[in-house]
Design a protein around this motif. Structure first.
Motif, mmCIF file in Angstrom:
data_model
loop_
_atom_site.group_PDB
_atom_site.id
_atom_site.type_symbol
_atom_site.label_atom_id
_atom_site.label_comp_id
_atom_site.label_asym_id
_atom_site.label_seq_id
_atom_site.Cartn_x
_atom_site.Cartn_y
_atom_site.Cartn_z
ATOM 1 N N TRP A 1 5.305 7.463 -3.500
ATOM 2 C CA TRP A 1 5.417 6.051 -3.866
ATOM 3 C C TRP A 1 6.585 5.788 -4.810
ATOM 4 N N GLN B 1 2.581 -7.430 -6.598
ATOM 5 C CA GLN B 1 3.700 -8.224 -7.099
ATOM 6 C C GLN B 1 3.172 -9.633 -7.356
ATOM 7 N N VAL C 1 -2.275 4.741 -4.132
ATOM 8 C CA VAL C 1 -1.627 3.824 -5.071
ATOM 9 C C VAL C 1 -1.271 2.541 -4.319
ATOM 10 N N HIS D 1 1.651 -0.994 -10.560
ATOM 11 C CA HIS D 1 1.197 -0.006 -9.584
ATOM 12 C C HIS D 1 -0.159 0.505 -10.048
ATOM 13 N N SER E 1 5.365 -6.767 -11.528
ATOM 14 C CA SER E 1 4.521 -5.945 -10.666
ATOM 15 C C SER E 1 3.823 -4.855 -11.464
ATOM 16 N N ASN F 1 0.849 -1.188 0.000
ATOM 17 C CA ASN F 1 0.000 0.000 0.000
ATOM 18 C C ASN F 1 0.886 1.240 0.000
ATOM 19 N N HIS F 2 0.893 1.973 -1.093
ATOM 20 C CA HIS F 2 1.694 3.182 -1.213
ATOM 21 C C HIS F 2 0.832 4.405 -0.918
ATOM 22 N N THR G 1 4.552 5.790 -14.167
ATOM 23 C CA THR G 1 4.590 4.341 -13.940
ATOM 24 C C THR G 1 5.398 3.565 -14.982
ATOM 25 N N THR H 1 5.786 -2.365 -13.846
ATOM 26 C CA THR H 1 6.781 -1.521 -13.177
ATOM 27 C C THR H 1 7.997 -2.316 -12.731
ATOM 28 N N ARG I 1 -3.507 2.952 -9.346
ATOM 29 C CA ARG I 1 -4.082 4.092 -8.633
ATOM 30 C C ARG I 1 -5.566 3.833 -8.406
ATOM 31 N N GLU J 1 0.500 -1.524 -4.941
ATOM 32 C CA GLU J 1 1.361 -2.322 -5.817
ATOM 33 C C GLU J 1 1.032 -3.799 -5.659
#
Length: 562
Positions: free
Chosen positions: A445, A303, A299, A346, A344, A294-295, A406, A335, A348, A301
């Motif tokens: 992030w 993986q 945002v 990212h 991965s 959790n960014h 990104t 990303t 939003r 992510e």
């Protein structure tokens, strides 16, 4: 001297060839129906409306054949791979696939308007032909026979043209495919796609109904041509209607023209069907979510791992979560870099789908969740973009706006990995990153990656290879600005990002930026890669054209398309 061919040449060669084919096809078919004796009597009934209708129909066949090809993503990715040794212009031309798709759709709309207008006059003329008292009335009164002797599909006088329209397969199917086309085009506008993506997604799939209606549109064969021209010459017999039925002017015989649309669209439809089969097969392959991060700035992510998955930097994938929607697939740029042991994205959190995915992945719970608790995901891709060719330029300029940075996460990781670990000399000599952020939190992030790169650049003692400039466009008041300036003077690192490179406040003066790049890199190929809003894209595209010259730097503009 400004060199516009750098960016505009390849695209307009393709568009120019397409336009020439359309014009040639329209004019050729128009005069074929205007001069062909087989349609002499039909022209007597409806005039040049026949020529306009058939010419537009030919262009519709051609463009409906093309419209699916630019959205066959797997086909385009295969061609990109097959053309990896081809000239760069060939691959860059394929990056305009969505632009070509739109142009073809506009042409379909134009030809549809012409086709409908022409047939409107057709039905009016066919209706009026029953009461003209001349050869047109005689033609309209020819008896119906098993071999289709009639030439006027309206078989009685006093009929309502609208009612007659809906008595035919062509009329009903024409109305259906026109409604589908209106819904598809109207829901494809920028505001609908951005604000109501689901509406765009579902209405776009009306193309299936459109193509079914398109194929069956001509099966009734209501366009009739004369089959006994040798026995009944229309040019000489038209003045001898009182002698029809005996030699040398026996009654004219007519037959319906067979449908051709299916032959035009069969090949592309098979290719698109294969595309969907590949997507279905991929959707059955297991995707494991190994980590959720959790960014800040809304945002998160994901993986992931999937057996046999490999992607080049700058590529993107489509994600599908069956528990959220059975039909929706959404594109996301990768990303991660190829040398990492996972891939991965990212994401939003904007819109219903991304919020639902964040909830399903338990993003807000703040602790690692076992894989079995994660939602089932399907993945299609990876697919190539213009960003794949960043290593082919002497200088790379990466420009991201907000979350548009990104795609460059993967690229920056890979560039630095190759720069540090590759034994062969790279074509790419310098990299510039420009990141335009709307507020302070948008930095958070991405700053970890930039801090890591800064540390590695400093450790390696190679400060000239990678340059990054961050612009904060809003999100501060006067008091905050004073505090930022005080901290900025007292600290070697930027007070907002923590980076050694200080943040710029306000919007970049892009004209000066490109002037400086052109001055510093004369005679070099500069690849400009952008991901962000259309307005800024237009500005950057124009600047690339303006500052490219045959003797100086050449700016090759590339924009991310999904």
């Amino acid at each position: 001297m400004v060199d516009f061919t750098v960016n505009e040449g390849p695209k307009w060669v393709v568009v120019g060839a397409w336009l020439i084919i359309n014009i040639g096809l329209f004019v050729g078919i128009f005069y074929q129906y205007k001069n062909n004796d087989e349609y002499f009597y039909l022209r007597e009934l409806v005039g040049d409306a026949l020529c306009w209708a058939r010419a537009s129909a030919a262009c519709l066949n051609f463009n409906c054949m093309l419209v699916l090809l630019p959205v066959c993503r797997n086909l385009l990715s295969y061609i990109r791979g097959a053309c990896s040794c081809c000239h760069q212009h060939v691959r860059r031309t394929m990056d305009k696939n969505i632009t070509y798709h739109k142009y073809i759709a506009y042409m379909i709309c134009l030809q549809t308007v012409i086709h409908i207008g022409a047939h409107y006059f057709d039905f009016e003329h066919l209706q009026n032909a029953h009461s003209t008292g001349d050869v047109r009335e005689i033609l309209s009164s020819l008896p119906t026979s098993p071999n289709g002797t009639w030439v006027n599909p309206i078989r009685s006088s006093g009929s309502d043209p609208t009612r007659e329209l809906f008595k035919t397969v062509a009329g009903v199917s024409g109305v259906i495919i026109t409604i589908c086309l209106i819904l598809i085009i109207s829901s494809s506008t920028e505001i609908i796609r951005r604000s109501y993506f689901e509406l765009f997604w579902y209405t776009h799939h009306l193309f299936i109904v459109f193509f079914i209606g398109f194929v069956v549109h001509g099966v009734e064969r209501i366009i009739h041509y004369q089959t006994n021209i040798k026995e009944h010459n229309p040019e000489s017999c038209i003045t001898q209607t009182d002698k029809w039925g005996v030699s040398p002017c026996p009654d004219p015989q007519f037959e319906g023209a067979g449908p051709l649309s299916w032959a035009w669209v069969l090949g592309p439809f098979i290719l698109y069907s294969i595309e969907r089969i590949i997507r279905f097969i991929r959707s059955l392959q297991r995707v494991v979510i190994t980590k959720v991060v959790n960014h800040p700035s809304h945002v998160f992510e994901l993986q992931m791992k999937r057996k046999g998955f490999w992607a080049s930097p700058g590529q993107y994938v489509f994600l599908h979560c069956p528990s959220i929607s059975r039909l929706e697939w959404h594109p996301f740029t990768l990303t991660s870099a190829p040398h990492e042991d996972h891939f991965s994205v990212h994401i939003r959190r904007v819109g219903d789908w991304t919020e639902a995915l964040a909830k399903a992945c338990r993003v807000d719970e703040g602790e690692f969740q076992e894989a079995w608790k994660m939602p089932r995901l399907a993945l299609d891709g990876p697919f190539g973009t213009s960003s794949e060719d960043f290593m082919e330029y002497d200088v790379g300029v990466l420009i991201g706006a907000g979350i548009g940075v990104t795609p460059f996460a993967s690229i920056l990781k890979h560039i630095w990995h190759m720069h540090c670990g590759s034994s062969r000399r790279m074509t790419l000599q310098q990299v510039y990153l420009y990141w335009v952020c709307p507020d302070m939190h948008a930095f958070e992030w991405f700053q970890q990656l930039l801090q890591s790169l800064e540390a590695q650049v400093s450790e390696r003692g190679d400060p000239h290879f990678l340059h990054h400039q961050i612009y904060l466009t809003r999100g501060w008041d006067n008091q905050q600005a004073k505090n930022i300036m005080l901290h900025d003077r007292a600290s070697a690192a930027d007070p907002i990002t923590g980076l050694q490179q200080k943040t710029h406040y306000g919007r970049p003066q892009w004209d000066r930026v490109f002037e400086q790049l052109a001055e510093d890199h004369r005679g070099k190929k500069v690849g400009v890669f952008f991901c962000g809003p259309g307005g800024l894209s237009t500005t950057l595209h124009k600047l690339c054209n303006r500052h490219s010259s045959s003797q100086g730097a050449k700016f090759y503009y590339n924009k991310e398309h999904f």
